[in-house]
Design an enzyme around this catalytic site. Structure first.
Site, PDB file in Angstrom:
ATOM      1  N   ASP A 290       0.816  -1.210   0.000  1.00  0.00           N
ATOM      2  CA  ASP A 290       0.000   0.000   0.000  1.00  0.00           C
ATOM      3  C   ASP A 290       0.852   1.265   0.000  1.00  0.00           C
ATOM      4  OD1 ASP A 290      -2.153  -1.647   0.050  1.00  0.00           O
ATOM      5  OD2 ASP A 290      -2.644  -1.352   2.163  1.00  0.00           O
ATOM      6  N   GLY A 291       2.035   1.196   0.622  1.00  0.00           N
ATOM      7  CA  GLY A 291       2.920   2.355   0.614  1.00  0.00           C
ATOM      8  C   GLY A 291       3.379   2.734  -0.780  1.00  0.00           C
ATOM      9  N   ASN A 369      -5.136   8.695   1.531  1.00  0.00           N
ATOM     10  CA  ASN A 369      -5.676   8.071   2.746  1.00  0.00           C
ATOM     11  C   ASN A 369      -6.274   9.094   3.696  1.00  0.00           C
ATOM     12  OD1 ASN A 369      -5.434   5.364   2.270  1.00  0.00           O
ATOM     13  ND2 ASN A 369      -3.596   5.056   3.498  1.00  0.00           N
ATOM     14  N   ASP A 370      -5.436   9.890   4.344  1.00  0.00           N
ATOM     15  CA  ASP A 370      -5.945  10.787   5.369  1.00  0.00           C
ATOM     16  C   ASP A 370      -4.960  11.902   5.661  1.00  0.00           C
ATOM     17  OD1 ASP A 370      -3.948   9.580   7.105  1.00  0.00           O
ATOM     18  OD2 ASP A 370      -5.320   7.919   7.353  1.00  0.00           O
ATOM     19  N   ASP A 399      -6.447  14.084  21.607  1.00  0.00           N
ATOM     20  CA  ASP A 399      -5.122  13.902  21.016  1.00  0.00           C
ATOM     21  C   ASP A 399      -5.048  14.427  19.592  1.00  0.00           C
ATOM     22  OD1 ASP A 399      -4.182  12.820  23.297  1.00  0.00           O
ATOM     23  OD2 ASP A 399      -4.137  10.750  22.611  1.00  0.00           O
TER      24      ASP A 399
END
Length: 526
Positions: A290-291, A369-370, A399
């Site tokens: 995935d990277g 992704n995010d 957090d």
């Protein structure tokens, strides 16, 4: 008069205190200390006035900072809106061009077509229009002329001259079948750049109109098995499929160290050439996990060519294809039609809110992704003001916060308690990280909204924003992060279709709902 009386009267006349003044006010301050009191009075009064002016000045500076921040946020919003209008304009221009080609006869028009492929532009007509003094004028009868869309002279000025890209169409399938019966074209224009024209609950298929000619291969570094598969795939694509191959400069050096046979492999020299890579590549193949897919998506700041990910990593949510069968997989992809998933991306801008000489807007940052906003090494909770289309949503205390695409719903957002969402669902996930309130549950917002995360000016510490786990940016009090859906998705090829691949990934990768089956030899209801 008695001496004592004289002394008393004398004391009364020369007394250092005065019981009452002419204006009726009592004064108990000794006259000998009056000069000291006056000095203190004149020393204190200006200081108090200066403090008031400083407070007023600081309030004015805060107002100016807020105004500058609003201007910067408006600038970021305007940039996103301009990109959206440009996307719509390109689609409308391509639609008009295609319509004009269909209506034209074989001759007698500025817009030249051929009987074999009406979507192609005649090179002879383009060169004639360029040589003509009236080449910039359009007949106006059949939409946009061909010379307004593509000029061969532009390709000649580019140092990386390769064959023209293969054209294709993205179409909605009916009943999950690839039978050629389609409801509507999502996008179809010759340059082969994908933008989102419409949304659909149907499976999307990619159908090549011309055969692909150029493939870009991106690999995971420092892997002997990946290097061997890459060399074998490059040789097969060149010898069997007659396809031009692009690789990274590092990979080309590794291939040439093995054999001088790989001299035909092409690469790029600098980042400027990478910016135009999408205009030359028909297909992107990734060898890794995935990277590697995230790295491939980050290379393209605009349109992304169709991507075929092969699994050579450890987990592989986004890599449905097996590298052992790459010949069969690539044969099917090159032939088409193939099922694809439009993996949406987020477009982020960092807006500096401090009152400086000029506005500082960083970005855009495109994430597959995010984007994560966290407190970093600070011991204080984050305080983040969140807005959706300029409407206040909530104050995040905890957090941090995760803004995720549906493709990234099985990544950091899932670990923080967010839901798993099908990647074809258009939306933005709003997931808090360890919130300071048990009632703070994750949200899924529609794709068309613009989210703004502001660090309040009274925040006790700084926060950090990271984009797909890299490129961390510090957000000081007053800074903001503006995030919206990017108009350029990542079209990823499916092994079967988007739903089956998604279910396989959560079953095989996450072992979702995997447990021992309940025994059936217990007590039964009568």
């Amino acid at each position: 008069m008695h001496p004592s009386e004289l002394t008393s009267n004398s004391n009364k006349n020369s007394s250092p205190t005065c019981s009452q003044t002419d204006n009726g006010y009592m004064d108990s301050v000794p006259l000998s200390d009056s000069e000291k009191v006056v000095k203190e009075f004149f020393q204190q009064q200006p200081v108090k006035g200066v403090d008031e002016h400083l407070i007023e000045f600081s309030e004015e500076l805060r107002t100016v900072a807020k105004a500058l921040r609003r201007v910067a946020e408006g600038k970021a919003s305007a940039q996103a809106e301009a990109a959206e209008w440009q996307r719509k304009y390109e689609l409308e221009r391509a639609r008009n061009l295609r319509k004009g080609h269909e209506e034209l006869s074989s001759g007698g028009s500025h817009c030249d077509t051929t009987s074999e492929n009406p979507g192609r532009i005649s090179n002879q007509n383009v060169k004639t229009n360029m040589a003509n003094d009236q080449s910039e004028r359009c007949c106006g009868k059949h939409g946009i002329c061909s010379h307004e869309v593509l000029k061969d002279g532009e390709a000649e000025s580019n140092p990386m001259v390769v064959p023209k890209k293969a054209s294709f169409k993205l179409q909605w399938g009916c009943n999950g079948e690839k039978n050629g019966q389609h409801k509507h074209d999502v996008v179809s224009f010759e340059s082969g750049n994908i933008t989102t024209a419409a949304r659909s609950s149907k499976q999307i298929f990619l159908k090549w109109e011309t055969h692909p000619q150029t493939v870009l291969i991106l690999t995971k570094p420092n892997s002997t098995s990946v290097r061997a598969i890459c060399a074998e795939m490059v040789r097969w694509l060149k010898d069997q499929k007659k396809i031009n191959v692009y690789v990274e400069p590092r990979v080309r050096t590794e291939l040439l160290s093995e054999s001088s046979y790989f001299n035909f492999v092409q690469t790029w020299k600098d980042d400027e050439e990478v910016m135009f890579l999408h205009t030359k590549v028909d297909l992107v193949v990734t060898l890794g996990g995935d990277g590697t897919v995230l790295w491939a998506a980050s290379m393209f700041k605009g349109p992304v060519p169709p991507l075929v990910p092969f699994s050579l990593g450890s987990l592989g949510f986004m890599t449905p294809f097996q590298s052992e069968h790459y010949r069969e997989c690539l044969d099917a992809v090159l032939k088409g039609p193939i099922s694809i998933t439009l993996c949406h991306r987020l477009q982020c801008h960092v807006v500096r809110g401090a009152a400086k000489d000029e506005l500082e807007t960083e970005g855009p940052f495109l994430v597959l992704n995010d984007v994560t906003i966290d407190r970093g090494i600070s011991s204080f909770l984050t305080n983040l003001e969140c807005y959706c289309d300029n409407s206040f949503v909530t104050l995040v205390q905890g957090d941090g916060l995760i803004l995720s695409t549906t493709s990234g719903s099985t990544a950091y957002s899932l670990a923080a308690g967010g839901s798993m969402v099908h990647p074809q669902v258009p939306g933005i996930l709003f997931t808090p990280i360890c919130p300071h309130s048990l009632s703070f549950r994750p949200l899924i917002l529609p794709e068309y909204v613009t989210l703004k995360v502001l660090v309040p000016s009274n925040s006790r510490g700084h926060t950090w924003a990271s984009f797909d786990g890299k490129g961390r940016k510090q957000l000081a009090p007053g800074d903001a992060l503006v995030c919206s859906m990017a108009p350029w998705p990542v079209p990823t090829a499916c092994q079967e279709d988007s739903t089956i691949d998604f279910l396989h990934s959560i079953h095989d990768g996450l072992h979702w709902n995997l447990r021992k089956k309940q025994s059936s030899d217990g007590p039964r209801d009568l």
